[in-house]
Design a protein around this motif. Structure first.
Motif, PDB file in Angstrom:
ATOM      1  N   ARG A   5     -10.575   2.965  -1.111  1.00  0.00           N
ATOM      2  CA  ARG A   5      -9.737   2.941   0.080  1.00  0.00           C
ATOM      3  C   ARG A   5      -8.478   2.116  -0.155  1.00  0.00           C
ATOM      4  NH1 ARG A   5     -12.035   5.125   4.410  1.00  0.00           N
ATOM      5  NH2 ARG A   5     -14.294   5.458   4.416  1.00  0.00           N
ATOM      6  N   TRP A   6      -7.407   2.558   0.435  1.00  0.00           N
ATOM      7  CA  TRP A   6      -6.129   1.878   0.342  1.00  0.00           C
ATOM      8  C   TRP A   6      -6.223   0.516   1.020  1.00  0.00           C
ATOM      9  CZ3 TRP A   6      -1.351   2.028  -1.732  1.00  0.00           C
ATOM     10  CH2 TRP A   6      -0.355   1.272  -1.126  1.00  0.00           C
ATOM     11  N   SER A   7      -5.622  -0.499   0.378  1.00  0.00           N
ATOM     12  CA  SER A   7      -5.560  -1.835   0.955  1.00  0.00           C
ATOM     13  C   SER A   7      -4.114  -2.292   1.009  1.00  0.00           C
ATOM     14  CB  SER A   7      -6.395  -2.824   0.121  1.00  0.00           C
ATOM     15  OG  SER A   7      -6.094  -4.152   0.511  1.00  0.00           O
ATOM     16  N   THR A   8      -3.606  -2.495   2.200  1.00  0.00           N
ATOM     17  CA  THR A   8      -2.240  -3.012   2.321  1.00  0.00           C
ATOM     18  C   THR A   8      -2.166  -4.441   1.791  1.00  0.00           C
ATOM     19  OG1 THR A   8      -1.771  -1.568   4.205  1.00  0.00           O
ATOM     20  CG2 THR A   8      -0.376  -3.507   3.958  1.00  0.00           C
ATOM     21  N   ASP A   9      -3.273  -5.195   1.899  1.00  0.00           N
ATOM     22  CA  ASP A   9      -3.293  -6.561   1.364  1.00  0.00           C
ATOM     23  C   ASP A   9      -3.096  -6.548  -0.147  1.00  0.00           C
ATOM     24  OD1 ASP A   9      -3.683  -7.599   3.880  1.00  0.00           O
ATOM     25  OD2 ASP A   9      -5.857  -7.814   3.666  1.00  0.00           O
ATOM     26  N   VAL A  10      -3.770  -5.611  -0.841  1.00  0.00           N
ATOM     27  CA  VAL A  10      -3.612  -5.508  -2.296  1.00  0.00           C
ATOM     28  C   VAL A  10      -2.184  -5.115  -2.643  1.00  0.00           C
ATOM     29  CG1 VAL A  10      -4.315  -4.188  -4.342  1.00  0.00           C
ATOM     30  CG2 VAL A  10      -6.040  -5.002  -2.708  1.00  0.00           C
ATOM     31  N   TYR A  11      -1.647  -4.138  -1.892  1.00  0.00           N
ATOM     32  CA  TYR A  11      -0.262  -3.703  -2.121  1.00  0.00           C
ATOM     33  C   TYR A  11       0.702  -4.873  -1.935  1.00  0.00           C
ATOM     34  CZ  TYR A  11       4.231  -1.495  -1.059  1.00  0.00           C
ATOM     35  OH  TYR A  11       5.557  -1.160  -1.045  1.00  0.00           O
ATOM     36  N   THR A  12       0.518  -5.638  -0.849  1.00  0.00           N
ATOM     37  CA  THR A  12       1.418  -6.757  -0.556  1.00  0.00           C
ATOM     38  C   THR A  12       1.309  -7.842  -1.613  1.00  0.00           C
ATOM     39  OG1 THR A  12       1.205  -6.286   1.818  1.00  0.00           O
ATOM     40  CG2 THR A  12       2.026  -8.466   1.192  1.00  0.00           C
ATOM     41  N   ALA A  13       0.082  -8.106  -2.077  1.00  0.00           N
ATOM     42  CA  ALA A  13      -0.106  -9.123  -3.110  1.00  0.00           C
ATOM     43  C   ALA A  13       0.607  -8.714  -4.399  1.00  0.00           C
ATOM     44  CB  ALA A  13      -1.606  -9.322  -3.368  1.00  0.00           C
ATOM     45  N   ASN A 125      -5.312   2.120  -3.966  1.00  0.00           N
ATOM     46  CA  ASN A 125      -4.052   1.595  -4.495  1.00  0.00           C
ATOM     47  C   ASN A 125      -3.683   2.132  -5.867  1.00  0.00           C
ATOM     48  OD1 ASN A 125      -5.129  -0.375  -2.401  1.00  0.00           O
ATOM     49  ND2 ASN A 125      -3.024  -1.062  -2.662  1.00  0.00           N
ATOM     50  N   ARG A 126      -4.530   2.971  -6.438  1.00  0.00           N
ATOM     51  CA  ARG A 126      -4.151   3.608  -7.702  1.00  0.00           C
ATOM     52  C   ARG A 126      -2.982   4.563  -7.507  1.00  0.00           C
ATOM     53  NH1 ARG A 126     -10.176   5.081  -9.655  1.00  0.00           N
ATOM     54  NH2 ARG A 126     -10.387   5.237  -7.378  1.00  0.00           N
ATOM     55  N   MET A 127      -2.752   5.044  -6.288  1.00  0.00           N
ATOM     56  CA  MET A 127      -1.573   5.893  -6.067  1.00  0.00           C
ATOM     57  C   MET A 127      -0.297   5.077  -6.272  1.00  0.00           C
ATOM     58  SD  MET A 127      -1.523   6.437  -1.916  1.00  0.00           S
ATOM     59  CE  MET A 127      -3.272   6.824  -1.761  1.00  0.00           C
ATOM     60  N   ASP A 128      -0.307   3.799  -5.902  1.00  0.00           N
ATOM     61  CA  ASP A 128       0.838   2.919  -6.141  1.00  0.00           C
ATOM     62  C   ASP A 128       1.036   2.708  -7.642  1.00  0.00           C
ATOM     63  OD1 ASP A 128       2.951   1.186  -5.632  1.00  0.00           O
ATOM     64  OD2 ASP A 128       1.640  -0.556  -5.363  1.00  0.00           O
ATOM     65  N   GLU A 129      -0.082   2.592  -8.364  1.00  0.00           N
ATOM     66  CA  GLU A 129       0.000   2.421  -9.816  1.00  0.00           C
ATOM     67  C   GLU A 129       0.591   3.666 -10.480  1.00  0.00           C
ATOM     68  OE1 GLU A 129      -3.945   1.477 -11.103  1.00  0.00           O
ATOM     69  OE2 GLU A 129      -4.068  -0.323  -9.853  1.00  0.00           O
ATOM     70  N   ASP A 130       0.180   4.860 -10.026  1.00  0.00           N
ATOM     71  CA  ASP A 130       0.741   6.096 -10.588  1.00  0.00           C
ATOM     72  C   ASP A 130       2.236   6.175 -10.338  1.00  0.00           C
ATOM     73  OD1 ASP A 130      -1.496   7.121 -11.758  1.00  0.00           O
ATOM     74  OD2 ASP A 130      -1.881   8.658 -10.260  1.00  0.00           O
ATOM     75  N   LEU A 131       2.640   5.826  -9.131  1.00  0.00           N
ATOM     76  CA  LEU A 131       4.064   5.859  -8.796  1.00  0.00           C
ATOM     77  C   LEU A 131       4.855   4.938  -9.726  1.00  0.00           C
ATOM     78  CD1 LEU A 131       5.864   7.241  -6.712  1.00  0.00           C
ATOM     79  CD2 LEU A 131       5.375   5.375  -5.128  1.00  0.00           C
TER      80      LEU A 131
END
Length: 309
Positions: A5-13, A125-131
């Motif tokens: 599941r997507w985590s905005t906390d992980v993205y923000t960190a 959050n792997r979608m952020d990593e792919d981007l």
């Protein structure tokens, strides 16, 4: 794929760490990479998969492929900064159940070093990593064409969707660019970039028809792009995709446009409700999104997205 599941906390960190260390969100590209990241290299890939799971039993595949040549290379940077907003609208507002998002990039197979990059369907959050792994080519041939037809070939023949196989529900495919596809899928380029052997070229019209058996396909042309508003380019895409061609006057409104288009397609909202949601979350994109999607009003609905199994 599509677990987690997507985590905005992980993205923000992660964003905070990059800011503190002066690291780019596109470090792979900004380091001078001139070949696709192994995770996004389409050569030899059998299938990119959107699979149901106990965590996500009713998956909705959403693929976003953008031109990374010329003025379009800034699109992924905008998408990266707005990922939490996109996921928030899709999930917290209930626009789509269990969204699986794939990112990819399109260049020009006649002249670019990295003409096609395709990530995986992800729900976390792997979608952020792919981007972040995408090479922002910045080249292009300057002939008003890019290799969208090569990307269509990959999506039609090298993706597998549980939503389609189990429930007869197509996925969503958004192509974001400002040029036309080449008129044929060429065997030489397919062999070189993807690894398949084709006995003869495929006309782009036939390629689109095959692709539309698996995806509702949209083309977004931002007005700020090099060929924004170009009548020939818009006319060509409209002959291929009908009304599913979206003119967008604000490049920064891409995420919101994708989210509301999916919401309309899932019959979760009407356009007025979607624009009200944008205002509620503090987005300034409402006017641009409303103008861009007004022509689609009433043309996308759940019943139209089912296919016979």
């Amino acid at each position: 794929m599509g677990s987690g599941r997507w985590s905005t906390d992980v993205y923000t960190a992660a964003a905070s760490y990059r800011a503190a260390t002066g690291t780019s969100a596109f470090a792979y590209s900004d380091s001078g990479a001139r070949k696709p990241h192994p995770a996004l290299d389409p050569h030899g890939v059998t299938q990119r998969e959107s699979r149901d799971s106990a965590e996500h039993p009713d998956s909705t595949p959403i693929a976003v492929l953008f031109d990374v040549t010329g003025s379009m290379r800034n699109v992924p940077r905008v998408l990266q900064t707005k990922l939490p907003q996109l996921l928030g609208l899709l999930t917290r507002k209930g626009y789509a159940t269990d969204p699986h998002i794939m990112f990819g990039a399109v260049g020009d197979a006649t002249c670019d070093r990295v003409p096609l990059q395709i990530g995986q369907f992800e729900s976390d959050n792997r979608m952020d990593e792919d981007l972040a792994r995408i090479v922002l080519e910045g080249g292009g041939g300057g002939q008003r064409t890019e290799s969208y037809e090569l990307a269509m070939y990959f999506m039609a023949r090298h993706t597998s969707l549980d939503s389609l196989a189990k429930r007869g529900r197509r996925g969503y495919l958004f192509l974001i660019g400002d040029e036309m596809p080449y008129r044929q899928v060429k065997p030489k380029e397919v062999k070189q970039v993807i690894g398949d052997k084709l006995s003869e070229p495929i006309a782009v019209e036939a390629m689109v028809a095959e692709l539309q058996r698996s995806y509702d396909v949209y083309y977004i042309l931002p007005g700020a792009a090099s060929y924004g508003g170009d009548k020939e380019i818009l006319g060509y895409w409209r002959r291929l995709l009908g009304q599913q061609v979206i003119e967008l006057d604000d490049l920064d409104a891409v995420c919101e446009t994708i989210a509301l288009t999916v919401g309309l397609g899932e019959d979760a909202i009407d356009l007025s409700a979607g624009l009200a949601d944008l205002a509620e979350v503090g987005s300034a994109a409402g006017a641009s999104v409303g103008k861009a999607l007004a022509p689609l009003r009433g043309t996308v609905a759940t019943s139209d997205r089912n296919v016979r199994l």
